[in-house]
Enzyme design. Structure first.
Site, mmCIF file in Angstrom:
data_model
loop_
_atom_site.group_PDB
_atom_site.id
_atom_site.type_symbol
_atom_site.label_atom_id
_atom_site.label_comp_id
_atom_site.label_asym_id
_atom_site.label_seq_id
_atom_site.Cartn_x
_atom_site.Cartn_y
_atom_site.Cartn_z
ATOM 1 N N HIS A 183 0.970 -1.217 -0.178
ATOM 2 C CA HIS A 183 -0.218 0.484 0.228
ATOM 3 C C HIS A 183 0.762 1.232 -0.054
ATOM 4 C CE1 HIS A 183 -4.255 1.771 1.028
ATOM 5 N NE2 HIS A 183 -4.797 0.897 0.486
ATOM 6 N N HIS B 214 -3.270 2.251 12.319
ATOM 7 C CA HIS B 214 -2.408 0.951 10.981
ATOM 8 C C HIS B 214 -3.303 -0.157 11.279
ATOM 9 C CE1 HIS B 214 0.206 0.587 7.873
ATOM 10 N NE2 HIS B 214 1.495 0.659 8.409
ATOM 11 N N ILE C 142 -14.106 4.323 15.819
ATOM 12 C CA ILE C 142 -14.680 3.520 15.383
ATOM 13 C C ILE C 142 -13.309 2.480 14.346
ATOM 14 C CG2 ILE C 142 -16.316 2.021 13.970
ATOM 15 C CD1 ILE C 142 -17.344 4.156 15.548
ATOM 16 N N GLY D 54 -11.530 0.434 11.613
ATOM 17 C CA GLY D 54 -11.282 0.139 11.160
ATOM 18 C C GLY D 54 -12.937 0.994 9.910
ATOM 19 N N HIS E 73 -9.278 6.278 5.966
ATOM 20 C CA HIS E 73 -8.510 6.179 5.422
ATOM 21 C C HIS E 73 -7.928 7.830 5.228
ATOM 22 C CE1 HIS E 73 -5.273 4.620 2.802
ATOM 23 N NE2 HIS E 73 -4.900 3.214 3.052
ATOM 24 N N ARG F 145 -10.118 -2.028 -1.357
ATOM 25 C CA ARG F 145 -10.183 -3.681 -1.147
ATOM 26 C C ARG F 145 -11.007 -4.382 -0.114
ATOM 27 N NH1 ARG F 145 -4.906 -1.550 1.965
ATOM 28 N NH2 ARG F 145 -6.227 0.274 2.883
ATOM 29 N N ASP G 72 -9.315 -2.922 7.103
ATOM 30 C CA ASP G 72 -9.299 -3.769 8.150
ATOM 31 C C ASP G 72 -10.707 -4.308 9.212
ATOM 32 O OD1 ASP G 72 -6.819 -3.702 9.014
ATOM 33 O OD2 ASP G 72 -6.682 -1.347 8.609
ATOM 34 N N ARG H 257 2.485 -8.292 4.529
ATOM 35 C CA ARG H 257 3.344 -7.151 4.298
ATOM 36 C C ARG H 257 4.999 -6.892 3.873
ATOM 37 N NH1 ARG H 257 0.979 -1.391 4.635
ATOM 38 N NH2 ARG H 257 -1.155 -2.917 3.315
HETATM 39 N N1 CMC Z 1 -14.239 6.971 13.382
HETATM 40 C C1 CMC Z 1 -14.826 8.327 13.802
HETATM 41 N N2 CMC Z 1 -14.715 8.931 13.340
HETATM 42 C C2 CMC Z 1 -13.357 9.163 12.174
HETATM 43 C C3 CMC Z 1 -12.799 8.120 11.534
HETATM 44 C C4 CMC Z 1 -13.095 6.823 12.748
HETATM 45 N N3 CMC Z 1 -12.653 6.224 12.611
HETATM 46 N N4 CMC Z 1 -11.810 8.206 10.445
HETATM 47 C C5 CMC Z 1 -11.913 9.835 11.129
HETATM 48 N N5 CMC Z 1 -12.401 10.287 11.763
HETATM 49 C C6 CMC Z 1 -13.338 11.481 11.573
HETATM 50 C C7 CMC Z 1 -11.686 12.391 12.666
HETATM 51 O O1 CMC Z 1 -12.554 12.247 13.945
HETATM 52 C C8 CMC Z 1 -12.071 13.724 11.859
HETATM 53 O O2 CMC Z 1 -13.376 14.357 12.170
HETATM 54 P P1 CMC Z 1 -13.450 15.986 12.557
HETATM 55 O O3 CMC Z 1 -13.202 16.189 11.608
HETATM 56 O O4 CMC Z 1 -14.619 16.391 13.415
HETATM 57 O O5 CMC Z 1 -11.987 16.071 13.408
HETATM 58 C C9 CMC Z 1 -12.379 13.583 10.180
HETATM 59 O O6 CMC Z 1 -12.850 12.223 10.104
HETATM 60 C C10 CMC Z 1 -11.210 13.192 9.201
HETATM 61 O O7 CMC Z 1 -9.925 12.180 9.728
HETATM 62 P P2 CMC Z 1 -9.061 12.458 10.258
HETATM 63 O O8 CMC Z 1 -8.198 12.308 11.098
HETATM 64 O O9 CMC Z 1 -7.970 13.754 9.993
HETATM 65 O O10 CMC Z 1 -7.934 11.836 9.080
HETATM 66 P P3 CMC Z 1 -6.767 10.776 9.203
HETATM 67 O O11 CMC Z 1 -6.305 10.864 7.343
HETATM 68 O O12 CMC Z 1 -5.914 11.605 10.102
HETATM 69 O O13 CMC Z 1 -7.218 10.131 9.634
HETATM 70 C C11 CMC Z 1 -7.240 7.841 10.156
HETATM 71 C C12 CMC Z 1 -6.833 8.397 9.013
HETATM 72 C C13 CMC Z 1 -6.764 6.177 9.091
HETATM 73 C C14 CMC Z 1 -6.200 7.859 11.141
HETATM 74 C C15 CMC Z 1 -8.087 7.767 10.493
HETATM 75 O O14 CMC Z 1 -9.386 7.210 9.670
HETATM 76 C C16 CMC Z 1 -9.190 7.136 11.826
HETATM 77 O O15 CMC Z 1 -8.477 6.679 13.163
HETATM 78 N N6 CMC Z 1 -9.330 5.049 11.485
HETATM 79 C C17 CMC Z 1 -9.593 4.167 12.079
HETATM 80 C C18 CMC Z 1 -7.780 3.510 12.697
HETATM 81 C C19 CMC Z 1 -8.674 2.446 11.402
HETATM 82 O O16 CMC Z 1 -9.135 1.963 11.515
HETATM 83 N N7 CMC Z 1 -7.378 2.150 11.133
HETATM 84 C C20 CMC Z 1 -6.347 1.556 9.807
HETATM 85 C C21 CMC Z 1 -6.231 2.524 8.671
HETATM 86 S S1 CMC Z 1 -6.045 1.825 7.144
HETATM 87 C C22 CMC Z 1 -5.051 0.008 7.139
HETATM 88 C C23 CMC Z 1 -3.837 0.306 7.782
HETATM 89 O O17 CMC Z 1 -3.405 1.542 7.209
HETATM 90 O O18 CMC Z 1 -4.117 -0.139 8.415
#
Ligand code: CMC
Length: 380
Positions: A186, A221, A255, A257, A260, A269, A312, A337
């Site tokens: 990725h 991640h 939440i 999963g 992104h 995916r 995920d 990976r």
């Molecule tokens: N649940 C609730 N709110 C969310 C989530 C979530 N999973 N993801 C993003 N948001 C909200 C976030 O709180 C923010 O809200 P606000 O603008 O009100 O502050 C808005 O959406 C934008 O999010 P962001 O944090 O600026 O986005 P980012 O690009 O920095 O974060 C991320 C990406 C993957 C870190 C985030 O979506 C997240 O923490 N997800 C949950 C963890 C997860 O599933 N990680 C796996 C990522 S994909 C596979 C991999 O890399 O392994």
């Protein structure tokens, strides 16, 4: 020279060039070395994708047969590694075992000369699963498994060694294999970028992989698949799923999963692993309630928050229905990976430049130095 201010978390920053995969590149979807992820997931196996990522092209039949033979040889666990695995506590997290295995193999079989990247990558891809499961069975029940399951695929070998069975349901094997393909690569994901930074200092290959495993572990991640299963597991009805979501919304908790950094709509995916998770839910060992709950959470997150599931989310229900314990989910991601990390480290070394960015300094202006005998709270 003027420096551009970086966004938090390096969001949107182009940190280098890579010819390995396209993530969110306009209109062409997720490709590994030019091949669409749907074609790879539905028409290939993980070994073909391993070859593709490490060598740059798909193997022909003879090359694939040679790779399968090599994998069957390279899954042999060295005696010294077995002895060490036997001493590790059963409470260890599987990701600690994976990081330790990478580091120990770096001691037992060090990188001694240029050009060993392919061989070391295959060694780790083949050995990670057997080593993890050797530790798991020994620490839980004193059983010393025989890691040699002939020319089985990585997926079959893992499932046979975990379940201690000689036959595994073909749909379970296919689902596991597809998950390995989807997790394989990725672009500059945090773990891959971290590994590239490590080898950019001319450090050794194993140090790059150890860095990557530590970075993958976090729930933002790779650890998200384990974290997603942890909240899904107790939800046994739509009502419970609603209560869970409402309370997370209220407390503004993530939440896992979902969401992104690059895909702001669908993760390409996700529908693929969801398809396999749904297929498994309709079998005798499937969990239709888990799928109903997952689909309900997905629907609400998209409708109410416009946040889509990433790989995920449905990997969690897929692995659960393959019978794999939740703490091993991210360790399986490591096995997969390893192929992408290997490809990236080869690419980094082919045109290396030390990665050393600068920060936007926000500290104090220059201060007058105060000798220690004259320091007190007032003049610091
Ligand atoms: N649940 C609730 N709110 C969310 C989530 C979530 N999973 N993801 C993003 N948001 C909200 C976030 O709180 C923010 O809200 P606000 O603008 O009100 O502050 C808005 O959406 C934008 O999010 P962001 O944090 O600026 O986005 P980012 O690009 O920095 O974060 C991320 C990406 C993957 C870190 C985030 O979506 C997240 O923490 N997800 C949950 C963890 C997860 O599933 N990680 C796996 C990522 S994909 C596979 C991999 O890399 O392994």
């Amino acid at each position: 020279m003027s420096e551009k201010k970086a966004a938090g978390g390096l969001q949107g920053v182009v940190a280098g060039q890579s010819a390995i995969s396209t993530v969110g590149v306009g209109g062409i979807g997720l490709n590994y070395r030019g091949y669409d992820i749907n074609d790879l997931a539905y028409k290939c196996n993980f070994e073909e994708v391993t070859y593709l990522l490490l060598k740059g092209h798909l193997p022909n039949q003879q090359q694939l047969d040679e790779l399968r033979t090599l994998i069957s040889q390279k899954r042999q666990i060295p005696c010294k590694l077995k002895q060490i695995l036997e001493t590790l506590p059963k409470e260890s997290h599987p990701m600690d075992i994976m990081r330790t295995v990478a580091s120990l193999v770096g001691i037992l079989e060090p990188e001694t000369k240029p050009g060993q990247e392919y061989e070391i990558s295959i060694r780790l891809i083949s050995l990670f699963g057997p080593a993890l499961l050797y530790w798991y069975h020994y620490s839980n029940s004193g059983i010393k498994i025989n890691e040699n399951t002939g020319k089985d695929s990585i997926a079959e070998n893992f499932l046979k060694l975990y379940h201690l069975k000689s036959e595994i349901d073909p749909l379970v094997v296919k689902t596991f294999d597809v998950s390995l393909i989807l997790y394989a690569e990725h672009d500059f994901a945090a773990s891959t970028f971290a590994a590239r930074v490590t080898v950019s200092t001319l450090s050794d290959f194993y140090s790059g992989i150890t860095t990557a495993i530590g970075t993958l572990r976090g729930p933002l991640h790779g650890g998200a698949n384990e974290a997603a299963m942890q909240y899904l597991e107790p939800l046994r009805s739509i009502q419970q799923a609603d209560q869970f979501l409402n309370s997370r919304y209220q407390s503004k908790q993530l939440i896992m999963g979902f969401g992104h950094r690059v895909y702001k709509k669908e993760d390409p995916r996700s529908p693929i692993i969801k398809d396999f998770s749904l297929q498994l839910s309709k079998t005798a060992n499937g969990d239709p309630t888990l799928l109903a709950v997952s689909q309900h959470i997905e629907k609400r997150m998209i409708e109410e928050k416009k946040i889509y599931p990433n790989l995920d989310f449905y990997s969690a229900s897929a692995y659960k229905q393959c019978g794999v314990p939740t703490p091993m989910f991210t360790a399986i991601f490591v096995i997969s990976r390893m192929t992408g990390w290997g490809g990236h480290l080869i690419e980094q070394r082919s045109n290396n430049k030390l990665m050393r960015p600068v920060s936007d300094y926000t500290g104090p202006a220059k201060k007058q130095f105060v000798p220690i005998e004259m320091r007190n709270k007032a003049n610091l």
